[in-house]
Write a protein that holds these residues in place. Structure first.
Motif, PDB file in Angstrom:
ATOM      1  N   LYS A  41       0.882  -1.349  -0.074  1.00 18.42           N
ATOM      2  CA  LYS A  41       0.093  -0.152  -0.056  1.00 18.42           C
ATOM      3  C   LYS A  41       0.956   1.315   0.091  1.00 18.42           C
ATOM      4  O   LYS A  41       0.656   2.378  -0.688  1.00 18.42           O
ATOM      5  CB  LYS A  41      -0.898   0.100   1.404  1.00 18.42           C
ATOM      6  CG  LYS A  41      -2.233  -0.838   1.018  1.00 18.42           C
ATOM      7  CD  LYS A  41      -2.951  -0.694   2.500  1.00 18.42           C
ATOM      8  CE  LYS A  41      -3.857  -1.740   2.450  1.00 18.42           C
ATOM      9  NZ  LYS A  41      -4.410  -1.677   4.086  1.00 18.42           N
ATOM     10  N   LEU A  42       2.020   1.135   0.790  1.00 23.26           N
ATOM     11  CA  LEU A  42       2.964   2.336   1.179  1.00 23.26           C
ATOM     12  C   LEU A  42       3.454   2.809  -0.477  1.00 23.26           C
ATOM     13  O   LEU A  42       3.574   3.707  -0.993  1.00 23.26           O
ATOM     14  CB  LEU A  42       4.027   2.299   2.174  1.00 23.26           C
ATOM     15  CG  LEU A  42       4.604   3.346   2.454  1.00 23.26           C
ATOM     16  CD1 LEU A  42       3.751   4.241   3.057  1.00 23.26           C
ATOM     17  CD2 LEU A  42       5.688   2.946   3.559  1.00 23.26           C
ATOM     18  N   ALA A  45       0.987   4.341  -2.853  1.00 23.50           N
ATOM     19  CA  ALA A  45       0.781   5.449  -2.461  1.00 23.50           C
ATOM     20  C   ALA A  45       1.759   6.260  -2.794  1.00 23.50           C
ATOM     21  O   ALA A  45       1.452   7.628  -3.406  1.00 23.50           O
ATOM     22  CB  ALA A  45       0.429   5.500  -0.894  1.00 23.50           C
ATOM     23  N   ILE A  46       3.073   5.812  -2.570  1.00 23.70           N
ATOM     24  CA  ILE A  46       4.302   6.795  -3.196  1.00 23.70           C
ATOM     25  C   ILE A  46       4.314   6.925  -4.627  1.00 23.70           C
ATOM     26  O   ILE A  46       4.343   8.066  -5.215  1.00 23.70           O
ATOM     27  CB  ILE A  46       5.390   6.172  -2.449  1.00 23.70           C
ATOM     28  CG1 ILE A  46       5.559   6.356  -0.983  1.00 23.70           C
ATOM     29  CG2 ILE A  46       6.816   6.878  -3.042  1.00 23.70           C
ATOM     30  CD1 ILE A  46       6.710   5.471  -0.355  1.00 23.70           C
ATOM     31  N   ILE A  48       1.641   6.924  -6.594  1.00 16.61           N
ATOM     32  CA  ILE A  48       0.645   7.941  -6.957  1.00 16.61           C
ATOM     33  C   ILE A  48       1.146   9.367  -6.555  1.00 16.61           C
ATOM     34  O   ILE A  48       0.856  10.296  -7.404  1.00 16.61           O
ATOM     35  CB  ILE A  48      -0.720   7.566  -6.077  1.00 16.61           C
ATOM     36  CG1 ILE A  48      -1.311   6.287  -6.582  1.00 16.61           C
ATOM     37  CG2 ILE A  48      -1.664   8.526  -6.295  1.00 16.61           C
ATOM     38  CD1 ILE A  48      -2.485   5.551  -5.611  1.00 16.61           C
TER      39      ILE A  48
END
Lengths: 314, 194
Positions: A41-42, A45-46, A48
């Motif tokens: 997920k991290l 997100a990075i 994005i």
């Protein structure tokens, strides 16, 4: 092996009695080793964030258009400046703190009806309706908009003006123009002491004999009449064109600009700082003018608005 | 500060902010958050409390500290410092706006005012919730505190949700408050220190 077993030893103490329990528990590798979803997920997100930042800086035009489109929906009914002014009035004691809080909420939620009701309420509190309809500073010729009364008058002005332009209602307004009355948080004066001869908006052009949009208001005055700065600001352009004649543009605070056209003489230069009421030009009939007049344009955040709305409040 | 943690939600929030806000608004948001958290840290330092962790999450920035031996009144002071600093900055921006009405002042004023009001909601995880939690702890046991906070959290979240729905339909689909309400509902169960 997909599964394995282990021993579980439990100590259970209930009401002072201690018991021990052994048990064999079966477990499989799948349940023991869960994939680290947080890292995935991290990472996503990075990625994005990097894409978003890259699009913002590589394609600023595209970003701005998308942003304006979406934020337009959010900000249409939110008047940040009016809310800020209402809050400041509450702080300085110009307005009751409770009323100020209600106004801030109403401006941020776009609840115009509530503001109108509050305006009615304040009118009763303050006494005569004449006083509440007049903005402050009338005696010295200046005007400091006060939100409550301002809103009440604003609706009437816009309604009357729009009705006067009803015969041109089939014409679509040009870009960057509006018949609405945005808030103008400036102290200002009338640029010329004269009578209005031609209104803002669509009109039958006097010399070309066809319907054209008029971006300002004309005031009839004899050649050589003083033309004053509408508000404090800086002279950002002095030009002489076929249509405007000799004209001067002054930029005021908060993204407001004014133009004074068809002048006979310009008395300031680009870069000059001017104060509200300073004489910046002499009126004339230069450019495409049918007679001696002063053409006055008012732009708020790059949108042409009807100057007469504000000047009629003085 | 021993540890700084970034959650995936923070990067999503940062993506939205960097895409939608212009430089002026971005500056105002960063200044607002910085002032808020800096006020918490200053207050912790004043009471000689060590900060444990700084968490960047979808809800913004939060600072965790070891509250096991911190008196309740100290906790209230630490929690109050953030919103109080925002109100002070909003007041300064208000005076600035009166002298020079420009977008920067109005944005700074509105962001600070909104941040202060949002954080003062009595919902667990927000500064208001922390203040109330510490205050109630002086009177009730932990179960009572938890119950009161949970109830108030849901009541306020639902109130904001209803307000957000009304604003959504009345204003022509402005969904900002609605998102805020959904976020509040999600933090009612969340455990954060400051």
């Amino acid at each position: 092996m997909d599964s394995h077993s282990y021993l579980l030893f439990e100590v259970i103490r209930v009401q002072g009695q201690t018991t021990y329990r052994y048990s064999r528990v079966r477990s499989d590798n799948k349940s023991r080793k869960k994939p680290d979803l947080r890292a995935v997920k991290l990472f996503c997100a990075i990625v994005i964030f990097i894409i978003s930042a890259a699009v913002r800086f590589i394609f600023p035009g595209f970003t701005a258009s998308v942003r304006d489109e979406i934020l337009g929906v959010l900000n249409d009914d939110i008047d940040y400046k009016a809310a800020a002014m209402a809050f400041s009035d509450g702080l300085t004691g110009k307005n009751d703190i409770k009323d100020a809080a209600q106004q801030v909420f109403s401006y941020l939620t776009g609840n115009e009806e509530e503001l109108a009701v509050m305006a009615e309420g304040n009118k009763g509190d303050k006494g005569s309706s004449e006083e509440t309809k007049q903005p402050e500073g009338e005696e010295n010729g200046t005007s400091e908009p006060e939100n409550v009364e301002y809103t009440k008058t604003k609706e009437e002005l816009v309604a009357t003006f729009t009705e006067s332009k009803s015969e041109f209602s089939s014409y679509e307004l040009p870009a960057n123009t509006t018949y609405e009355m945005p808030d103008l948080n400036l102290q200002y004066v009338s640029p010329v002491n004269a009578v209005k001869t031609s209104d803002f908006g669509y009109r039958m052009h006097p010399s070309e004999n066809k319907v054209l949009f008029h971006y300002g208001t004309d005031y009839g005055c004899s050649i050589g009449t003083d033309v004053c700065a509408f508000s404090d600001g800086e002279v950002t352009a002095v030009t002489d064109s076929a249509s405007y004649g000799k004209n001067v543009i002054i930029t005021h605070s908060g993204g407001t600009t004014t133009r004074y056209a068809h002048c006979s003489e310009i008395l300031v230069e680009v870069g000059d700082k001017v104060k509200m009421g300073d004489v910046v030009a002499k009126s004339g009939d230069t450019g495409n003018a049918t007679g001696p007049c002063m053409h006055f344009e008012l732009r708020i955040s790059d949108v042409y608005v009807n100057p007469d709305y504000y000047l009629s409040l003085i | 500060m021993k540890k700084i943690t970034f959650t995936p939600g923070f990067f999503i929030l940062a993506s939205v902010l960097i895409f939608f806000l212009d430089a002026e608004a971005l500056f105002c948001v960063l200044l607002t958050v910085f002032v808020h958290e800096f006020a918490h840290i200053i207050m912790m330092k004043a009471f000689k409390i060590k900060t444990k962790r700084m968490v960047f999450s979808a809800g913004g920035l939060s600072i965790e500290y070891d509250g096991r031996y911190t008196p309740y009144l100290t906790e209230i002071a630490i929690a109050t410092a953030g919103p109080a600093s925002n109100i002070l900055l909003a007041s300064a921006a208000g005076y600035g706006y009166l002298n020079n009405p420009c977008d920067l002042w109005s944005l700074l004023l509105i962001f600070n005012l909104a941040t202060a009001l949002y954080n003062m909601l009595p919902i667990k995880g927000l500064d208001g919730g922390k203040m109330l939690q510490s205050f109630l702890s002086l009177v009730f046991d932990s179960f009572g505190v938890e119950t009161v906070l949970r109830c108030l959290g849901y009541i306020f979240s639902v109130f904001v949700l209803i307000s957000g729905t009304v604003v959504f339909f009345k204003s022509g689909f402005n969904f900002t408050l609605l998102i805020g309400a959904v976020w509040l509902l999600s933090v009612v169960k969340e455990k954060r220190i400051v």
